[in-house]
Design an enzyme around this catalytic site. Structure first.
Site, PDB file in Angstrom:
ATOM      1  N   GLY A   1      -4.647  -5.789   6.098  1.00 11.82           N
ATOM      2  CA  GLY A   1      -5.856  -4.992   6.271  1.00 11.82           C
ATOM      3  C   GLY A   1      -6.793  -5.467   7.358  1.00 11.82           C
ATOM      4  O   GLY A   1      -7.367  -4.659   8.093  1.00 11.82           O
TER       5      GLY A   1
ATOM      6  N   ARG B   1     -13.001  -8.736  -2.044  1.00 14.83           N
ATOM      7  CA  ARG B   1     -12.486  -8.427  -0.710  1.00 14.83           C
ATOM      8  C   ARG B   1     -12.154  -6.943  -0.601  1.00 14.83           C
ATOM      9  O   ARG B   1     -11.567  -6.353  -1.497  1.00 14.83           O
ATOM     10  CB  ARG B   1     -11.241  -9.265  -0.432  1.00 14.83           C
ATOM     11  CG  ARG B   1     -10.586  -8.996   0.929  1.00 14.83           C
ATOM     12  CD  ARG B   1      -9.384  -8.083   0.790  1.00 14.83           C
ATOM     13  NE  ARG B   1      -8.640  -7.910   2.048  1.00 14.83           N
ATOM     14  CZ  ARG B   1      -7.642  -7.063   2.233  1.00 14.83           C
ATOM     15  NH1 ARG B   1      -7.247  -6.294   1.223  1.00 14.83           N
ATOM     16  NH2 ARG B   1      -7.024  -6.972   3.397  1.00 14.83           N
ATOM     17  N   ILE B   2     -12.540  -6.325   0.505  1.00 15.16           N
ATOM     18  CA  ILE B   2     -12.239  -4.920   0.765  1.00 15.16           C
ATOM     19  C   ILE B   2     -11.339  -4.849   1.981  1.00 15.16           C
ATOM     20  O   ILE B   2     -11.623  -5.468   3.015  1.00 15.16           O
ATOM     21  CB  ILE B   2     -13.528  -4.111   0.976  1.00 15.16           C
ATOM     22  CG1 ILE B   2     -14.310  -4.041  -0.338  1.00 15.16           C
ATOM     23  CG2 ILE B   2     -13.213  -2.705   1.484  1.00 15.16           C
ATOM     24  CD1 ILE B   2     -15.677  -3.427  -0.223  1.00 15.16           C
ATOM     25  N   GLY B   3     -10.261  -4.114   1.882  1.00 11.83           N
ATOM     26  CA  GLY B   3      -9.302  -4.014   2.970  1.00 11.83           C
ATOM     27  C   GLY B   3      -9.484  -2.766   3.807  1.00 11.83           C
ATOM     28  O   GLY B   3     -10.535  -2.116   3.798  1.00 11.83           O
ATOM     29  N   ASP B   4      -8.424  -2.394   4.517  1.00  8.82           N
ATOM     30  CA  ASP B   4      -8.493  -1.255   5.426  1.00  8.82           C
ATOM     31  C   ASP B   4      -8.384   0.090   4.731  1.00  8.82           C
ATOM     32  O   ASP B   4      -8.893   1.103   5.236  1.00  8.82           O
ATOM     33  CB  ASP B   4      -7.369  -1.359   6.458  1.00  8.82           C
ATOM     34  CG  ASP B   4      -5.993  -1.242   5.811  1.00  8.82           C
ATOM     35  OD1 ASP B   4      -5.316  -0.214   5.999  1.00  8.82           O
ATOM     36  OD2 ASP B   4      -5.585  -2.176   5.100  1.00  8.82           O
TER      37      ASP B   4
ATOM     38  N   THR C   1       0.821  -1.192   0.000  1.00  4.62           N
ATOM     39  CA  THR C   1       0.000   0.000   0.000  1.00  4.62           C
ATOM     40  C   THR C   1       0.866   1.256   0.000  1.00  4.62           C
ATOM     41  O   THR C   1       1.944   1.267   0.566  1.00  4.62           O
ATOM     42  CB  THR C   1      -0.871  -0.012   1.272  1.00  4.62           C
ATOM     43  OG1 THR C   1      -1.623  -1.210   1.306  1.00  4.62           O
ATOM     44  CG2 THR C   1      -1.791   1.183   1.337  1.00  4.62           C
TER      45      THR C   1
ATOM     46  N   THR D   1      -0.580   0.855   6.781  1.00  4.87           N
ATOM     47  CA  THR D   1      -0.226  -0.148   5.780  1.00  4.87           C
ATOM     48  C   THR D   1       0.069  -1.465   6.463  1.00  4.87           C
ATOM     49  O   THR D   1       0.509  -1.495   7.606  1.00  4.87           O
ATOM     50  CB  THR D   1       0.995   0.307   4.952  1.00  4.87           C
ATOM     51  OG1 THR D   1       1.343  -0.728   4.020  1.00  4.87           O
ATOM     52  CG2 THR D   1       2.200   0.599   5.824  1.00  4.87           C
ATOM     53  N   GLY D   2      -0.186  -2.558   5.758  1.00  3.90           N
ATOM     54  CA  GLY D   2       0.062  -3.886   6.320  1.00  3.90           C
ATOM     55  C   GLY D   2      -1.063  -4.835   5.986  1.00  3.90           C
ATOM     56  O   GLY D   2      -1.638  -4.786   4.901  1.00  3.90           O
TER      57      GLY D   2
END
Length: 324
Positions: free
Chosen positions: A246, A221-224, A193, A243-244
């Site tokens: 999610g 899929r939806i991340g952070d 990210t 970042t990392g």
């Protein structure tokens, strides 16, 4: 009080053995983007413009998106179906106005679309077909979906499938083929990210984050990154880009918790960020960059490394990957 800026190119299991030529490419990209941001702040551009400037190369996250060594825009990692689904978020600290997008497959620079969501719609978050349709309505630059798929990420997806796992894009894959494993450890994969936070001399703040997500993630899929308060957040006290992994960042409400600890506990930016990264997320899952309204900068992480850079009006500047 003075201006400050910080940016990251992702956190993860970045091997200490990363070859110099690979490391130098990424450091050069970060240095270039940092110079752009510093120039914009010195030119009295607003923090929102610094993190997403609409004019040419004054755009930090956009510059990173167009650099295939990072996992956003071109260079985004692939879903289990071999497709790209990009996400982005932008937020203004003064007004708390924000915009976010997910599931983009053709938009050249998702962070620009996120800003349009913020400024041109009554909504905060658009995703998938609706976001793509809005992009076309707004005349945002689009390309064929194949533009975003690189040979390196096709190989990366195959390695993740062989290991039967979903992974942060810089996780070194398990492979039965030692030759392939060595090649991957040399840094052939893309990096995570990307994000930027900025504050001007008047204490105005903004944050922007963009990503392609996790290697071998399920389609949809939806991340952070596009979730306000998880991967991206700004208010009158600070601006944060995380970042990392999610899922861990969402569970920890990482970006908002930094601001909350400052607001309700009276912690400094560095204290708040250190606590969130060190105590609220599992080791090996998260990092962040943040600036405060007073020009404080911090860039903690609990992974092996995080591609990061920062500068402030007092002359301080840093570009790093691993712990100092």
């Amino acid at each position: 009080m003075g201006w400050a800026i910080a940016l990251h190119g992702g956190a993860g299991d970045i091997p200490l053995s990363l070859p110099p030529e690979r490391r130098q490419q990424r450091e050069a990209a970060l240095r270039h983007c940092l110079q752009i941001g510093v120039a914009a702040l010195q030119a009295k551009r607003s923090p929102l413009d610094v993190v997403e400037v609409v004019h040419n190369y004054y755009q930090i996250v956009r510059e990173l998106e167009n650099h295939p060594n990072f996992n956003a825009g071109r260079g985004s990692v692939l879903t289990t179906n071999g497709t790209v689904e990009m996400e982005a978020c932008i937020m203004d600290g003064n007004t708390k106005k924000c915009g976010a997008v997910s599931g983009l497959t053709t938009v050249l620079n998702p962070i620009s679309l996120a800003r349009l969501v913020m400024e041109k719609t009554p909504h905060i978050y658009l995703a998938f077909d609706g976001a793509e349709a809005f992009a076309r309505e707004q005349g945002v630059e689009t390309v064929d979906a194949s533009h975003f798929v690189t040979p390196e990420n096709i190989e990366r997806l195959q390695q993740a499938k062989e290991a039967n796992r979903v992974q942060i894009d810089y996780t070194q894959p398990v492979s039965k083929d030692m030759k392939k494993e060595t090649a991957t450890a040399d840094g052939d994969s893309q990096i995570g990210t990307v994000g930027c936070v900025a504050v001007d001399g008047q204490g105005n703040l903004a944050a922007a984050t963009s990503t392609g997500g996790l290697v071998n993630k399920m389609a949809g899929r939806i991340g952070d990154t596009p979730i306000i308060g998880a991967g991206n957040y700004a208010n009158s006290l600070c601006a944060v880009s995380a970042t990392g992994r999610g899922e861990a960042i969402i569970r920890g409400t990482v970006a908002r918790d930094v601001a909350a600890l400052m607001e309700y506990k009276g912690l400094s930016l560095k204290e708040a960020a250190a606590y969130v990264v060190g105590e609220c997320t599992p080791k090996g899952t998260a990092g962040l960059v943040a600036v405060s309204a007073t020009g404080e900068v911090t860039m903690p992480f609990n992974t092996t490394g995080m591609f990061r850079a920062c500068a402030s009006e007092d002359g301080f500047s840093e570009i790093g990957i691993w712990a100092n």
